[in-house]
Design a protein around this motif. Structure first.
Motif, mmCIF file in Angstrom:
data_model
loop_
_atom_site.group_PDB
_atom_site.id
_atom_site.type_symbol
_atom_site.label_atom_id
_atom_site.label_comp_id
_atom_site.label_asym_id
_atom_site.label_seq_id
_atom_site.Cartn_x
_atom_site.Cartn_y
_atom_site.Cartn_z
ATOM 1 N N VAL A 269 0.309 -1.119 0.105
ATOM 2 C CA VAL A 269 -0.268 -0.071 0.480
ATOM 3 C C VAL A 269 1.166 1.456 0.276
ATOM 4 C CG1 VAL A 269 -2.133 1.539 1.427
ATOM 5 C CG2 VAL A 269 -1.576 -1.183 1.581
ATOM 6 N N SER A 270 1.859 1.264 0.974
ATOM 7 C CA SER A 270 2.765 2.370 0.797
ATOM 8 C C SER A 270 3.215 2.776 -0.862
ATOM 9 C CB SER A 270 3.692 2.302 1.811
ATOM 10 O OG SER A 270 5.081 2.812 1.843
ATOM 11 N N ARG A 271 3.633 1.208 -1.402
ATOM 12 C CA ARG A 271 4.726 1.699 -2.571
ATOM 13 C C ARG A 271 3.834 1.684 -3.465
ATOM 14 N NH1 ARG A 271 9.255 1.211 -0.819
ATOM 15 N NH2 ARG A 271 10.137 -0.138 -0.669
ATOM 16 N N ALA A 272 2.192 2.042 -3.529
ATOM 17 C CA ALA A 272 1.065 2.410 -4.408
ATOM 18 C C ALA A 272 1.167 3.682 -4.142
ATOM 19 C CB ALA A 272 0.030 1.898 -4.005
ATOM 20 N N ILE A 273 1.127 4.275 -3.139
ATOM 21 C CA ILE A 273 0.442 5.469 -2.449
ATOM 22 C C ILE A 273 2.138 6.475 -3.116
ATOM 23 C CG2 ILE A 273 1.283 7.481 -0.662
ATOM 24 C CD1 ILE A 273 -0.729 5.084 1.025
ATOM 25 N N GLU A 274 3.227 5.850 -2.928
ATOM 26 C CA GLU A 274 4.319 6.364 -3.365
ATOM 27 C C GLU A 274 4.176 6.792 -5.227
ATOM 28 O OE1 GLU A 274 8.098 4.459 -2.836
ATOM 29 O OE2 GLU A 274 7.248 4.295 -0.786
ATOM 30 N N ALA A 275 3.436 5.557 -5.673
ATOM 31 C CA ALA A 275 3.459 5.571 -6.891
ATOM 32 C C ALA A 275 2.373 7.070 -7.212
ATOM 33 C CB ALA A 275 3.167 4.270 -7.715
ATOM 34 N N GLY A 276 1.730 7.328 -6.663
ATOM 35 C CA GLY A 276 -0.068 7.889 -6.848
ATOM 36 C C GLY A 276 1.150 9.252 -6.912
ATOM 37 N N PHE A 277 1.927 9.689 -5.649
ATOM 38 C CA PHE A 277 2.221 10.932 -5.144
ATOM 39 C C PHE A 277 3.198 11.169 -6.398
ATOM 40 C CE2 PHE A 277 1.615 12.657 -1.172
ATOM 41 C CZ PHE A 277 0.056 12.311 -1.355
ATOM 42 N N ALA A 278 3.902 10.291 -6.997
ATOM 43 C CA ALA A 278 5.097 10.796 -8.345
ATOM 44 C C ALA A 278 4.115 10.674 -9.063
ATOM 45 C CB ALA A 278 6.009 8.977 -8.153
ATOM 46 N N LEU A 279 3.049 9.939 -9.333
ATOM 47 C CA LEU A 279 2.709 10.440 -10.831
ATOM 48 C C LEU A 279 2.010 11.895 -10.908
ATOM 49 C CD1 LEU A 279 1.166 9.298 -13.930
ATOM 50 C CD2 LEU A 279 -0.804 8.440 -12.079
ATOM 51 N N CYS A 280 1.209 12.404 -9.647
ATOM 52 C CA CYS A 280 1.610 13.513 -9.074
ATOM 53 C C CYS A 280 2.406 14.417 -9.803
ATOM 54 C CB CYS A 280 0.544 13.498 -8.103
ATOM 55 S SG CYS A 280 -0.974 13.275 -8.129
ATOM 56 N N GLY A 281 3.309 14.481 -8.846
ATOM 57 C CA GLY A 281 4.555 15.243 -9.582
ATOM 58 C C GLY A 281 4.763 14.927 -11.017
ATOM 59 N N PHE A 282 4.412 14.312 -12.019
ATOM 60 C CA PHE A 282 5.212 14.451 -13.041
ATOM 61 C C PHE A 282 3.816 15.345 -13.777
ATOM 62 C CE2 PHE A 282 7.904 10.417 -12.771
ATOM 63 C CZ PHE A 282 8.813 10.754 -13.046
ATOM 64 N N VAL A 283 2.362 15.176 -13.019
ATOM 65 C CA VAL A 283 1.661 15.624 -13.670
ATOM 66 C C VAL A 283 1.710 17.420 -13.993
ATOM 67 C CG1 VAL A 283 -0.664 16.563 -14.234
ATOM 68 C CG2 VAL A 283 -0.368 14.047 -13.972
ATOM 69 N N LEU A 284 2.526 17.770 -12.787
ATOM 70 C CA LEU A 284 2.588 18.492 -12.510
ATOM 71 C C LEU A 284 4.320 19.570 -12.918
ATOM 72 C CD1 LEU A 284 2.816 18.875 -7.930
ATOM 73 C CD2 LEU A 284 1.308 19.765 -9.923
ATOM 74 N N LEU A 285 4.612 18.482 -13.216
ATOM 75 C CA LEU A 285 6.514 18.790 -14.409
ATOM 76 C C LEU A 285 5.757 19.054 -15.793
ATOM 77 C CD1 LEU A 285 9.088 18.522 -14.321
ATOM 78 C CD2 LEU A 285 9.269 16.574 -14.887
ATOM 79 N N TYR A 286 4.170 18.416 -16.339
ATOM 80 C CA TYR A 286 4.195 18.703 -17.200
ATOM 81 C C TYR A 286 3.796 20.100 -17.744
ATOM 82 C CZ TYR A 286 0.935 18.186 -21.479
ATOM 83 O OH TYR A 286 -0.191 18.805 -22.406
ATOM 84 N N TYR A 287 3.089 20.231 -16.344
ATOM 85 C CA TYR A 287 1.979 21.961 -16.732
ATOM 86 C C TYR A 287 3.358 23.276 -16.061
ATOM 87 C CZ TYR A 287 -2.724 19.514 -16.960
ATOM 88 O OH TYR A 287 -3.428 18.715 -17.188
ATOM 89 N N PHE A 288 4.152 22.450 -15.109
ATOM 90 C CA PHE A 288 4.831 23.652 -15.130
ATOM 91 C C PHE A 288 5.811 23.472 -16.400
ATOM 92 C CE2 PHE A 288 9.673 24.542 -14.800
ATOM 93 C CZ PHE A 288 9.201 25.956 -14.072
ATOM 94 N N MET A 289 6.555 22.726 -17.502
ATOM 95 C CA MET A 289 7.608 23.196 -18.549
ATOM 96 C C MET A 289 6.089 23.702 -19.798
ATOM 97 S SD MET A 289 10.036 22.046 -17.875
ATOM 98 C CE MET A 289 10.287 22.300 -19.949
ATOM 99 N N ARG A 290 4.439 23.324 -19.578
ATOM 100 C CA ARG A 290 4.219 23.519 -20.793
ATOM 101 C C ARG A 290 4.101 25.424 -21.071
ATOM 102 N NH1 ARG A 290 -2.094 21.597 -21.299
ATOM 103 N NH2 ARG A 290 -2.425 23.445 -19.659
ATOM 104 N N THR A 291 4.017 25.299 -19.317
ATOM 105 C CA THR A 291 3.964 27.160 -19.447
ATOM 106 C C THR A 291 5.072 28.031 -19.388
ATOM 107 O OG1 THR A 291 2.295 26.667 -17.484
ATOM 108 C CG2 THR A 291 3.577 29.324 -17.460
ATOM 109 N N ALA A 292 6.693 27.447 -19.206
ATOM 110 C CA ALA A 292 7.732 27.054 -19.601
ATOM 111 C C ALA A 292 7.755 27.855 -20.705
ATOM 112 C CB ALA A 292 8.847 26.365 -18.445
ATOM 113 N N ILE A 293 7.133 26.712 -22.004
ATOM 114 C CA ILE A 293 7.319 26.797 -23.470
ATOM 115 C C ILE A 293 6.469 28.021 -23.959
ATOM 116 C CG2 ILE A 293 7.032 25.408 -24.789
ATOM 117 C CD1 ILE A 293 7.905 22.818 -23.707
ATOM 118 N N LYS A 294 5.422 28.327 -23.043
ATOM 119 C CA LYS A 294 5.018 29.202 -23.652
ATOM 120 C C LYS A 294 5.458 30.857 -23.028
ATOM 121 C CE LYS A 294 0.348 27.587 -22.987
ATOM 122 N NZ LYS A 294 -0.989 27.612 -22.187
ATOM 123 N N ASN A 295 6.744 30.905 -22.264
ATOM 124 C CA ASN A 295 7.350 32.428 -21.810
ATOM 125 C C ASN A 295 8.649 32.609 -22.507
ATOM 126 O OD1 ASN A 295 4.961 33.450 -20.458
ATOM 127 N ND2 ASN A 295 5.523 31.589 -18.568
#
Length: 78
Positions: free
Chosen positions: A47-73
């Motif tokens: 269960v702990s590994r599943a939570i880690e994977a879910g949080f890591a996936l959230c981190g990748f999604v945040l990185l995607y949105y950050f980079m999308r904004t960075a490329i616009k600017n």
């Protein structure tokens, strides 16, 4: 015909560096938060590994949105 724009290598290298730096921080922090939450609640390792994977996936999604904004600017092509 549409003229292709040239790549601005300074902007490109800046965006690659930002992706590495921010990506490491964001994904690492979110993964560590999942690890800490699993340990704090004394969850089963699976269960702990599943939570880690879910949080890591959230981190990748945040990185995607950050980079999308960075490329616009800071566009790669001029």
């Amino acid at each position: 015909m549409a003229e292709t724009k040239k790549i601005n290598w300074v902007h490109f290298s800046t965006l690659v560096a930002v992706a590495i730096l921010v990506g490491t921080e964001m994904v690492g922090a979110s993964w560590a938060a999942g690890w800490a939450l699993g340990g704090l609640l004394q969850l089963d390792p699976l269960v702990s590994r599943a939570i880690e994977a879910g949080f890591a996936l959230c981190g990748f999604v945040l990185l995607y949105y950050f980079m999308r904004t960075a490329i616009k600017n800071e566009p790669i092509r001029n």
